[in-house]
Design an enzyme around this catalytic site. Structure first.
Site, PDB file in Angstrom:
ATOM      1  N   LYS A  32      -7.549  13.157   0.309  1.00 51.76           N
ATOM      2  CA  LYS A  32      -6.427  13.368   1.234  1.00 51.76           C
ATOM      3  C   LYS A  32      -5.126  12.892   0.597  1.00 51.76           C
ATOM      4  O   LYS A  32      -4.112  13.602   0.615  1.00 51.76           O
ATOM      5  CB  LYS A  32      -6.688  12.584   2.530  1.00 51.76           C
ATOM      6  CG  LYS A  32      -5.478  12.469   3.433  1.00 51.76           C
ATOM      7  CD  LYS A  32      -5.796  11.764   4.732  1.00 51.76           C
ATOM      8  CE  LYS A  32      -5.557  10.272   4.740  1.00 51.76           C
ATOM      9  NZ  LYS A  32      -4.148   9.854   4.614  1.00 51.76           N
ATOM     10  N   ASN A  33      -5.158  11.688   0.029  1.00 51.54           N
ATOM     11  CA  ASN A  33      -3.907  11.107  -0.460  1.00 51.54           C
ATOM     12  C   ASN A  33      -3.415  11.727  -1.761  1.00 51.54           C
ATOM     13  O   ASN A  33      -2.286  11.477  -2.180  1.00 51.54           O
ATOM     14  CB  ASN A  33      -4.049   9.588  -0.623  1.00 51.54           C
ATOM     15  CG  ASN A  33      -4.149   8.898   0.728  1.00 51.54           C
ATOM     16  OD1 ASN A  33      -4.016   9.543   1.770  1.00 51.54           O
ATOM     17  ND2 ASN A  33      -4.391   7.597   0.722  1.00 51.54           N
ATOM     18  N   CYS A  55      -0.794   7.271  11.495  1.00 44.89           N
ATOM     19  CA  CYS A  55      -1.684   6.233  12.003  1.00 44.89           C
ATOM     20  C   CYS A  55      -0.913   5.096  12.657  1.00 44.89           C
ATOM     21  O   CYS A  55       0.139   4.696  12.180  1.00 44.89           O
ATOM     22  CB  CYS A  55      -2.473   5.630  10.842  1.00 44.89           C
ATOM     23  SG  CYS A  55      -4.002   6.450  10.510  1.00 44.89           S
ATOM     24  N   ARG A 106       5.319   0.868   9.538  1.00 43.77           N
ATOM     25  CA  ARG A 106       5.483   1.977   8.616  1.00 43.77           C
ATOM     26  C   ARG A 106       6.928   2.493   8.573  1.00 43.77           C
ATOM     27  O   ARG A 106       7.206   3.649   8.901  1.00 43.77           O
ATOM     28  CB  ARG A 106       4.517   3.111   8.953  1.00 43.77           C
ATOM     29  CG  ARG A 106       3.098   2.613   8.988  1.00 43.77           C
ATOM     30  CD  ARG A 106       2.100   3.716   8.862  1.00 43.77           C
ATOM     31  NE  ARG A 106       1.621   3.814   7.506  1.00 43.77           N
ATOM     32  CZ  ARG A 106       0.578   4.557   7.142  1.00 43.77           C
ATOM     33  NH1 ARG A 106      -0.062   5.270   7.991  1.00 43.77           N
ATOM     34  NH2 ARG A 106       0.203   4.586   5.891  1.00 43.77           N
ATOM     35  N   ARG A 151      -8.924  13.563  10.396  1.00 41.60           N
ATOM     36  CA  ARG A 151      -7.690  13.578   9.592  1.00 41.60           C
ATOM     37  C   ARG A 151      -8.011  13.410   8.099  1.00 41.60           C
ATOM     38  O   ARG A 151      -7.264  13.923   7.258  1.00 41.60           O
ATOM     39  CB  ARG A 151      -6.747  12.458  10.027  1.00 41.60           C
ATOM     40  CG  ARG A 151      -6.110  12.679  11.398  1.00 41.60           C
ATOM     41  CD  ARG A 151      -5.041  11.641  11.642  1.00 41.60           C
ATOM     42  NE  ARG A 151      -4.296  11.443  10.406  1.00 41.60           N
ATOM     43  CZ  ARG A 151      -3.728  10.309  10.030  1.00 41.60           C
ATOM     44  NH1 ARG A 151      -3.780   9.260  10.799  1.00 41.60           N
ATOM     45  NH2 ARG A 151      -3.092  10.231   8.882  1.00 41.60           N
TER      46      ARG A 151
HETATM   47  C1  UD1 Z   1      -0.232   5.562   1.399  1.00 43.31           C
HETATM   48  C2  UD1 Z   1      -1.519   6.208   1.818  1.00 43.31           C
HETATM   49  C3  UD1 Z   1      -2.263   5.356   2.826  1.00 43.31           C
HETATM   50  C4  UD1 Z   1      -2.471   3.958   2.261  1.00 43.31           C
HETATM   51  C5  UD1 Z   1      -1.166   3.364   1.758  1.00 43.31           C
HETATM   52  C6  UD1 Z   1      -1.328   2.041   1.043  1.00 43.31           C
HETATM   53  C7  UD1 Z   1      -1.021   8.564   1.622  1.00 43.31           C
HETATM   54  C8  UD1 Z   1      -0.864   9.864   2.326  1.00 43.31           C
HETATM   55  N1  UD1 Z   1      -1.236   7.498   2.411  1.00 43.31           N
HETATM   56  O1  UD1 Z   1       0.546   5.427   2.581  1.00 43.31           O
HETATM   57  O2  UD1 Z   1      -3.530   5.962   3.083  1.00 43.31           O
HETATM   58  O3  UD1 Z   1      -2.983   3.115   3.273  1.00 43.31           O
HETATM   59  O4  UD1 Z   1      -0.532   4.284   0.841  1.00 43.31           O
HETATM   60  O5  UD1 Z   1      -2.208   2.182  -0.027  1.00 43.31           O
HETATM   61  O6  UD1 Z   1      -1.010   8.483   0.402  1.00 43.31           O
HETATM   62  N2  UD1 Z   1       6.782   0.294   3.583  1.00 43.31           N
HETATM   63  C9  UD1 Z   1       8.052  -0.119   3.898  1.00 43.31           C
HETATM   64  N3  UD1 Z   1       9.078   0.775   3.756  1.00 43.31           N
HETATM   65  C10 UD1 Z   1       8.880   2.056   3.302  1.00 43.31           C
HETATM   66  C11 UD1 Z   1       7.573   2.458   2.962  1.00 43.31           C
HETATM   67  C12 UD1 Z   1       6.541   1.540   3.123  1.00 43.31           C
HETATM   68  O7  UD1 Z   1       8.274  -1.258   4.298  1.00 43.31           O
HETATM   69  O8  UD1 Z   1       9.860   2.810   3.188  1.00 43.31           O
HETATM   70  C13 UD1 Z   1       5.666  -0.662   3.759  1.00 43.31           C
HETATM   71  C14 UD1 Z   1       4.654  -0.153   4.766  1.00 43.31           C
HETATM   72  O9  UD1 Z   1       5.047  -0.461   6.079  1.00 43.31           O
HETATM   73  C15 UD1 Z   1       3.416  -0.880   4.337  1.00 43.31           C
HETATM   74  C16 UD1 Z   1       3.552  -0.942   2.813  1.00 43.31           C
HETATM   75  O10 UD1 Z   1       4.937  -0.730   2.546  1.00 43.31           O
HETATM   76  O11 UD1 Z   1       3.413  -2.176   4.850  1.00 43.31           O
HETATM   77  C17 UD1 Z   1       2.725   0.090   2.072  1.00 43.31           C
HETATM   78  O12 UD1 Z   1       3.123   1.379   2.446  1.00 43.31           O
HETATM   79  P1  UD1 Z   1       3.072   2.612   1.437  1.00 43.31           P
HETATM   80  O13 UD1 Z   1       2.567   2.189   0.113  1.00 43.31           O
HETATM   81  O14 UD1 Z   1       4.390   3.298   1.498  1.00 43.31           O
HETATM   82  O15 UD1 Z   1       2.008   3.519   2.144  1.00 43.31           O
HETATM   83  P2  UD1 Z   1       2.090   5.065   2.472  1.00 43.31           P
HETATM   84  O16 UD1 Z   1       2.684   5.802   1.330  1.00 43.31           O
HETATM   85  O17 UD1 Z   1       2.646   5.261   3.829  1.00 43.31           O
END
Ligand code: UD1
Length: 419
Positions: A23-24, A117, A122, A398
Site C-alpha cells: 500500500k505504502n 486513519c 497527522r 484499506r
Molecule cells: C506513512 C505511512 C504510514 C506510516 C507512517 C510512519 C503511507 C501511505 N503511510 O504515513 O502507514 O504509519 O508513514 O511510518 O506511506 N508529521 C508532522 N507533520 C507533517 C507530517 C507528519 O508532524 O507534516 C508527524 C506525524 O503526525 C507523525 C510523524 O510525523 O507523528 C510521522 O508521520 P509521517 O512519516 O509523515 O507518516 P505518513 O507519511 O503520514
C-alpha cells in the site's frame, strides 16, 4: 455496505502465501504516475480500497485509468484539473501525496486537509515547509489549501522530522522543475527507495533514497513505464504474526527478509524460528510464545509503527511481561481496550503499554478503529478459543487484500459477513 468478520480461533496456521504489493509503495507511485507524458502501467496493483481511492483521485484530475492484462494503466495525457475534490481527499490521508505531483506538472494545485486513519493529529506542516522551500506559495481557504507553484525551482529542504509522506511529496514535486533539490533528514523507508526506482525508470534523476540525503535533478519530461511495486512488508509482518500467534508454520513468498529485520528480530525473541528462503521467508512458531521484552517504534530502520499494534496483540498471550512504546503517532493504543475485552491484561500509560501475558484469549464482539488495529484484532481472534466478531472490516480493507481469504487458505476459520 457494513461488513464484519466472524471467526473462530484455535486453528494452527500452515501453508504458503504470496504477499501482494505494498500500500505504502503503490499510493505514491500512483500519484507520481501523473507526471509521465505517456501511459504508465502498474503491475499487480493490490485490490485494497486506499489504492482504489487514489485511482479515483487520478480520474477526477482527468487522467485515464483502465485495467489491462494484470496491469493498471494511468494515462495523464488528458489531465485537465489540478483540484482534488473534498469528499475524496477526506477518504484518504495519502491524497496529500498528490499535491507534489500536481504542482510539478501544473504549477498550481487545490487540495483539502486530508482524512485517513484516526491515529493521531497527522498535521501536514512538514509537507508545506518542504514545498515552500521549492517556491510554492500556500493560501488557506477554510479546509481548502490553494497552492501556487508559478515560481517553483529546485531548493534546499530540511525536515525537522523524517516524515515519509513529506519526503515523497518533495521528491515528486522536484522531478519536473528547473534546478536541483536536496532533501536533508529525509525519511529512509524502503517504499521511498521503491518510489525512486519507479521515478528513475520514468526518466527522473533522483539519488540517495534509503539514506538521510536525497537529491533530485529536475528534468524536462518523464516517460511511461511498466512497473511492479515492492511487496507489502506490513502485510508480510502481519501474516508472520498470524503464524506466530497460532503456533503455526508458514512460507511467505514475494517477500524479503532485508525489509523486515526489525520485525523478525522480535519474533525470534519470542521463540519463532525464522529463515530466509529463495524469494521469501519461512516461519515456525513455538507452542507458547515468550515475551520480546521491550519494543519501541521509530522511523526506519527502527521498529515500524505500522506493526506495533500487531505485536501488542501477540504479547497478550506471550509468557512474561512486555513493554511497548509508541514514538511515531500519539494515538495508537486505541485497541488495547478491545484486546482487554478479549481477556488480555494491558495497562496503557501515555505512550507506553505494559502487557502481562495471559494463557489464552476469549472471543468477544469488537470493532476495528483503524487499519492496523483492525488487523491486530484479527490476530487476537485467531488465538481466542471461541468466536470473535470484528466490525468495520472496511478499515482493514484499506490495506489488506481480502485478508479473510488469505487466512482461510492457511487454515483459519474466518468469514466476511455483509450487513
Ligand atoms: C506513512 C505511512 C504510514 C506510516 C507512517 C510512519 C503511507 C501511505 N503511510 O504515513 O502507514 O504509519 O508513514 O511510518 O506511506 N508529521 C508532522 N507533520 C507533517 C507530517 C507528519 O508532524 O507534516 C508527524 C506525524 O503526525 C507523525 C510523524 O510525523 O507523528 C510521522 O508521520 P509521517 O512519516 O509523515 O507518516 P505518513 O507519511 O503520514
Amino acid at each position: 455496505m457494513r461488513m464484519h468478520f466472524d471467526m473462530r480461533g484455535g486453528h494452527r496456521l500452515e501453508g504458503a502465501v504470496a504477499i501482494h504489493s505494498a500500500k505504502n509503495a503503490v499510493l505514491p507511485i500512483l500519484a507520481a504516475s501523473i507526471l509521465a507524458d505517456d501511459p504508465v502501467t502498474i503491475l499487480d496493483c493490490p485490490r485494497i480500497s486506499d489504492a482504489q481511492n487514489m485511482l479515483r483521485i487520478v480520474e477526477e484530475l482527468g487522467c485515464g485509468v483502465r485495467h489491462a492484462g494484470g496491469g493498471t494503466v494511468i494515462d495523464a495525457s488528458a489531465m485537465s484539473s489540478w483540484s482534488i475534490p473534498d469528499w475524496l481527499a477526506k477518504k484518504l490521508r495519502s491524497s496529500i501525496f498528490i499535491m507534489g505531483p500536481i504542482l510539478g506538472k501544473c504549477r498550481k494545485a487545490m487540495v483539502t486537509h486530508p482524512g485517513g486513519c484516526e491515529i493521531g493529529m497527522r498535521p501536514i506542516d512538514l509537507h508545506i515547509r518542504g514545498l515552500s522551500a521549492l517556491g510554492v506559495v500556500f493560501e488557506e481557504d477554510g479546509e481548502r489549501i490553494r497552492c501556487d507553484g508559478g515560481a517553483m525551482r529546485g531548493g534546499e529542504v530540511h525536515f525537522d522530522y523524517p516524515s515519509v509522506g513529506a519526503t515523497e511529496n518533495v521528491m515528486m514535486a522536484a522531478a519536473l522543475i528547473p534546478g536541483d533539490t536536496t532533501i536533508h533528514n529525509a525519511a529512509k523507508e524502503p517504499e521511498i527507495v521503491d518510489l525512486q526506482r519507479f521515478m528513475n525508470a520514468m526518466g527522473a534523476r533522483i539519488r540517495g533514497a534509503g539514506t538521510h540525503t536525497i537529491t533530485v535533478e529536475g528534468v524536462k519530461r518523464l516517460r511511461g513505464v511498466s512497473y511492479r511495486p515492492m511487496f507489502d512488508r506490513i502485510v508480510a509482518g502481519t501474516l508472520l504474526a498470524a503464524g506466530a500467534i497460532t503456533g503455526g508454520e508458514l512460507q511467505l513468498d514475494n517477500t524479503r527478509m532485508q525489509e523486515l529485520v526489525a520485525v523478525t528480530a522480535k519474533l525470534r525473541d519470542m521463540g519463532c524460528d525464522i529463515a530466509a528462503t529463495a524469494g521469501g521467508i519461512h516461519l515456525r512458531a513455538p507452542k507458547r510464545l515468550q515475551t520480546f521484552g521491550q519494543l519501541q517504534t521509530q522511523p526506519h530502520p527502527g521498529f515500524p509503527t505500522d506493526m506495533q499494534v500487531q505485536m501488542l496483540a501477540l504479547s497478550t498471550v506471550a509468557a512474561g511481561t512486555s513493554i511497548v512504546t509508541e514514538n511515531v503517532f500519539e494515538n495508537r493504543f486505541a485497541h488495547a481496550a478491545d484486546l482487554n475485552r478479549m481477556g488480555a491484561d494491558i495497562v496503557v500509560h501515555g505512550r507506553t503499554a505494559v502487557v502481562r501475558g495471559v494463557e489464552r484469549l476469549h472471543g468477544a464482539s469488537v470493532q476495528a478503529r483503524d487499519l492496523r488495529g483492525g488487523a491486530a484484532l484479527v490476530l487476537a481472534g485467531l488465538a481466542a478459543h471461541d468466536t470473535t466478531r470484528i466490525a468495520r472490516v472496511d478499515l482493514i480493507d484499506r490495506g489488506y487484500e481480502a485478508l479473510e481469504d488469505t487466512l482461510t487458505s492457511l487454515g483459519a476459520d474466518i468469514r466476511r459477513v455483509k450487513g
